[in-house]
Design a protein around this motif. Sequence first.
Motif, short mmCIF file in Angstrom:
data_model
loop_
_atom_site.label_atom_id
_atom_site.label_comp_id
_atom_site.label_asym_id
_atom_site.label_seq_id
_atom_site.Cartn_x
_atom_site.Cartn_y
_atom_site.Cartn_z
N GLU A 171 6.73 -4.15 -3.47
CA GLU A 171 7.13 -4.99 -4.60
C GLU A 171 6.89 -6.47 -4.27
N GLY A 172 6.18 -7.15 -5.18
CA GLY A 172 5.96 -8.58 -5.02
C GLY A 172 4.88 -8.95 -4.03
N ASP A 173 4.09 -7.98 -3.59
CA ASP A 173 3.03 -8.27 -2.62
C ASP A 173 1.90 -7.29 -2.84
N ALA A 174 0.73 -7.58 -2.21
CA ALA A 174 -0.39 -6.66 -2.30
C ALA A 174 -0.05 -5.36 -1.58
N ASP A 175 -0.41 -4.25 -2.18
CA ASP A 175 -0.12 -2.94 -1.59
C ASP A 175 -1.07 -2.68 -0.43
N PRO A 176 -0.56 -2.49 0.80
CA PRO A 176 -1.44 -2.23 1.94
C PRO A 176 -2.12 -0.87 1.83
N ARG A 177 -3.34 -0.82 2.27
CA ARG A 177 -4.15 0.38 2.16
C ARG A 177 -3.77 1.40 3.23
N LEU A 178 -3.73 2.67 2.86
CA LEU A 178 -3.48 3.76 3.82
C LEU A 178 -4.79 4.17 4.48
N SER A 179 -4.71 4.52 5.75
CA SER A 179 -5.93 4.81 6.51
C SER A 179 -6.40 6.25 6.37
N GLU A 180 -5.50 7.17 6.02
CA GLU A 180 -5.85 8.59 5.91
C GLU A 180 -5.77 9.03 4.45
N ARG A 181 -6.48 10.10 4.14
CA ARG A 181 -6.54 10.56 2.74
C ARG A 181 -5.21 11.14 2.29
N VAL A 182 -4.79 10.72 1.10
CA VAL A 182 -3.60 11.28 0.46
C VAL A 182 -4.06 12.45 -0.39
N ARG A 183 -3.64 13.64 -0.03
CA ARG A 183 -4.13 14.85 -0.71
C ARG A 183 -3.18 15.28 -1.83
N LEU A 184 -3.70 16.17 -2.67
CA LEU A 184 -2.98 16.64 -3.85
C LEU A 184 -2.70 18.13 -3.73
N PRO A 185 -1.62 18.61 -4.38
CA PRO A 185 -1.41 20.06 -4.44
C PRO A 185 -2.55 20.73 -5.21
N ALA A 186 -2.89 21.94 -4.82
CA ALA A 186 -4.00 22.65 -5.44
C ALA A 186 -3.75 22.92 -6.92
N ASP A 187 -2.50 23.05 -7.33
CA ASP A 187 -2.23 23.33 -8.75
C ASP A 187 -2.45 22.11 -9.64
N THR A 188 -2.80 20.95 -9.03
CA THR A 188 -3.13 19.77 -9.84
C THR A 188 -4.34 20.03 -10.72
N VAL A 189 -5.25 20.90 -10.25
CA VAL A 189 -6.46 21.20 -11.02
C VAL A 189 -6.08 21.83 -12.35
N ARG A 221 -14.56 5.27 -9.03
CA ARG A 221 -14.63 6.68 -8.62
C ARG A 221 -15.11 6.82 -7.18
N SER A 222 -15.92 5.85 -6.72
CA SER A 222 -16.42 5.93 -5.34
C SER A 222 -15.30 5.74 -4.32
N ASP A 223 -14.20 5.08 -4.73
CA ASP A 223 -13.07 4.94 -3.82
C ASP A 223 -12.48 6.30 -3.47
N ALA A 224 -12.56 7.24 -4.40
CA ALA A 224 -12.04 8.58 -4.14
C ALA A 224 -13.05 9.45 -3.41
N GLU A 225 -14.34 9.12 -3.52
CA GLU A 225 -15.37 9.89 -2.82
C GLU A 225 -15.23 9.77 -1.32
N THR A 226 -15.24 8.53 -0.83
CA THR A 226 -15.08 8.27 0.60
C THR A 226 -14.09 7.12 0.78
N LEU A 227 -13.19 7.26 1.74
CA LEU A 227 -12.12 6.29 1.92
C LEU A 227 -12.63 4.93 2.34
N ASP A 228 -13.80 4.88 2.99
CA ASP A 228 -14.25 3.61 3.53
C ASP A 228 -14.55 2.58 2.44
N VAL A 229 -14.91 3.03 1.23
CA VAL A 229 -15.21 2.08 0.16
C VAL A 229 -13.96 1.28 -0.21
N GLY A 230 -12.83 1.97 -0.40
CA GLY A 230 -11.59 1.27 -0.71
C GLY A 230 -11.11 0.40 0.43
#
Length: 865
Positions: free
Chosen positions: A96-114, A274-283
């Motif tokens: 809150e009130g600051d830039a959100d720091p980037r996470l280094s590892e992929r945040v995954r989703l539950p399979a039922d999200t599809v 969309r490329s941010d979700a393809e590979t983490l290095d872009v973000g």
Amino acid sequence: MSRKKSGAQAVGPPAAGKAKKKKVRTLSRQNLSLAWSTIRGRKGGFTAVLIAVAIGSAVISACGVLLETGISSGVPAERYHRTAVVVGGYQAMEVEGDADPRLSERVRLPADTVEKVGAVKGVESAVGDISVRTTVLKNDSVLDGPPVYGHGWSASVLAPFTLRSGTPPRAAGDVVLDSVLARRTGAAPGDTVTLVTGSKPGSYRVSGVAEPAVPLERQGAVFFTDDEAARLHGLPGKIDAVGVLAAKGTDAGDLADRIEKAVPGVVTYTGDDRSDAETLDVGQMRSFVIEVASAFGATMILLVVIVVAGTLALSVQQRRRELALLRAVGATPRQVLRMIGGEAVIVGGIGAVLGAVPGILLAMLLHTVFTAAGALPPGFSLVITATPVLCALLICVLAARIGGWLAARRAAKVSAVEALGDVAVEPKKLGWFRLTLGVLLVPAGLAVAIVLPIALPGESAIEGAASSALVLVIAVGLLGPKLFGGVASLLARRRGDVTWFLATANSRARARRLSAATTPLIMGVTMASAQLFSGTTLAATAHDQAVDGVIADHVVTSDSAGISPGLAEELRGVPGVRTVGPVARTSTILTWPDGDSIQYRISTAQGVDPAAVPDTMDLGVLRGDLSGLTGSTVALSRLVAGTVGADVGGQVDVHLGDGTVQKSKVVAVYENGLGFGDVTLPHDVVLAHTTDHLDQWLMVNSDREADLSAALKPYPTLSVRTAGAVTAAPTGDSGDGGISLVLNAVLLGYLAIAVVNTLVMATISRHREFALLRLVGTRTRQVRSMMRQEAGIIVVSAVVVGSIAALPSLIGMSYAIRHSVFPSIPPLMYLGIVIAAAVIAWPAVMLPARLALRPPAVEAVSRPE
């Protein structure tokens, strides 16, 4: 009568107000007209100011363009080219009130999200995608090129990939290669390729070759069957992202909004995002560019204000005769201030406009350098709008206006008689406010550099010590005439010929002018020393901690993405092997309360097996015991423990690489954080929250007869190396070394131009002095000799004062990070700074001096200043 009188009273004040406004407008026009006339009559003097503003405008514009590029630009999607929306996890920690720091590892989703996404109105189909880091071998060697990711064949529609030859994968041993990868490996349908996932090689039959809709430049793609991809992924019930194909006529932005409302906890990406979700290095690269451009831009704004103010101050000093005459003929202090302020605004505005186009060109050059250095991915387009240019114009005009006001204060305040007296002899006394502030800043800077590293724990001490260099530079700027005159007086004690006497006498008599010209050079020496030697001290400390801290006999490293976790147990069974300590690396975010707000720090972390640590690495434990490093526990470096205010027995919130929050009990505090990472966690905790679930190294203690090479023969990407293979942990705020070097070069280049600018301006204005010296019998070669020695005094003063200003910062930082008052200062690097100072200053003094000596003395003495 009463009505007429009342009416006269009502009409009177507005008429007087109009007259007053008219008079003010007339005075403003007169001031601007006078300012413009002065600029036209003194083109040479104002050229220096214009150059300083123009180059500053160019650099600030370039920083603004890069900042806007990082915020709003991106690269075109490759594997997700056909998708309208990509659904993924939020790859940052909300603050809150600051830039959100980037996470280094992929945040995954539950399979039922599809299934949930597929039920949203406007979705034609939703396809789950997983990525498995894969290494391709060619002739038993790792194939060079961009990283290769394995996917299930069902995700091929997201590009889409079209089979150019062969068939889709139907069995677990089948794969489809993208066309570029097939060409590089020389593989065709029916051939066999060796793919390594983790450390385990596997032979696969190429069932087909697929052509993507757009070329793959940042990655290679291998397609397995969906079941084989899920097995290799190793995370049942988890997916990396969902690619959404929209129904005909559906707007991507509207569809993304509906998905986020219908499926809480997900983030949608459209367009180039969309490329941010393809590979983490872009973000991650985007975040890095934003941080670098913001920090560098703020530094440049401060430097532009200081340099422009100094250049204007020198310009005003050279016009003392003119300003004195204006005061003598009745000009008021306010009129003088307005005239100089008008000059500053006019020159600043022209310079800022002239710097706009070069600023865009500089942004293009920096964009190219960033891309070549790997800080930006290929295809990350540059965004050029009017906003950064307009901001640079406003900043530069304000800087010129502030600089003009500061420079004109004394000239406007002194009486007419005193002003005429100042023309003959340069005033030796500094203003009481300037002198007092400068004197107070010296102990303040020393206290910040020396006292804070002793009194404060953690990184506050390092940041305080680093800021002391800037405090002392400001003090030098305020006390410049005193310092320069003092150095000249000390040098004057050395006996020399008549030219040496003249050089030292001039330096003392003209201390105010020469210090104004020398201050940018002092700033350059100070900032170059502080930047370079703080980096060398950090690097040397990290290297020493890593080298001295590894006590294992051997280190197993990988040429691919990493080492499979199960390999550690396999090596423990090799005869002669005593200890195997796996090491996994990641990045964490520590959070702690600070009053009503929450502070955070991004830290490099490692996951270790506590049972193997005593035989494989020495972290320099200060307090606590690493044997208790299991479950929800953590060990912190001394610097980070002091920063977050946690000690042994306390608790700290650790946001793991994928954003999972763990309340961890601190079991130990250690010294060697720069070498191994500031946060040490249990190995299984780190491994479970990394993207690829792989180890970085295996540290092995063994007897001489242990044959590790034979044991690793089935793993072609692994090799056994000495303990020196362990590299120091990257610091969380160091960024890319090459980019930092380039930006420091731009910063120091601006200071170098400012140095040349002011020295040329100060020297060329002395043509009458040179002419008088020649008229009274001084030979031209003697004047040249005098100027050579003055140039030497300038260089010596800048190097000595600049080095002294940087030294407290370096000593304080060195003590804070390694309890040593001796920073790492490579002699050749320091010699390079000295030579650079001489190369910049010497020609800037001697070339204008030679030009000023060309006309005959009689002709030169009659020229106006």
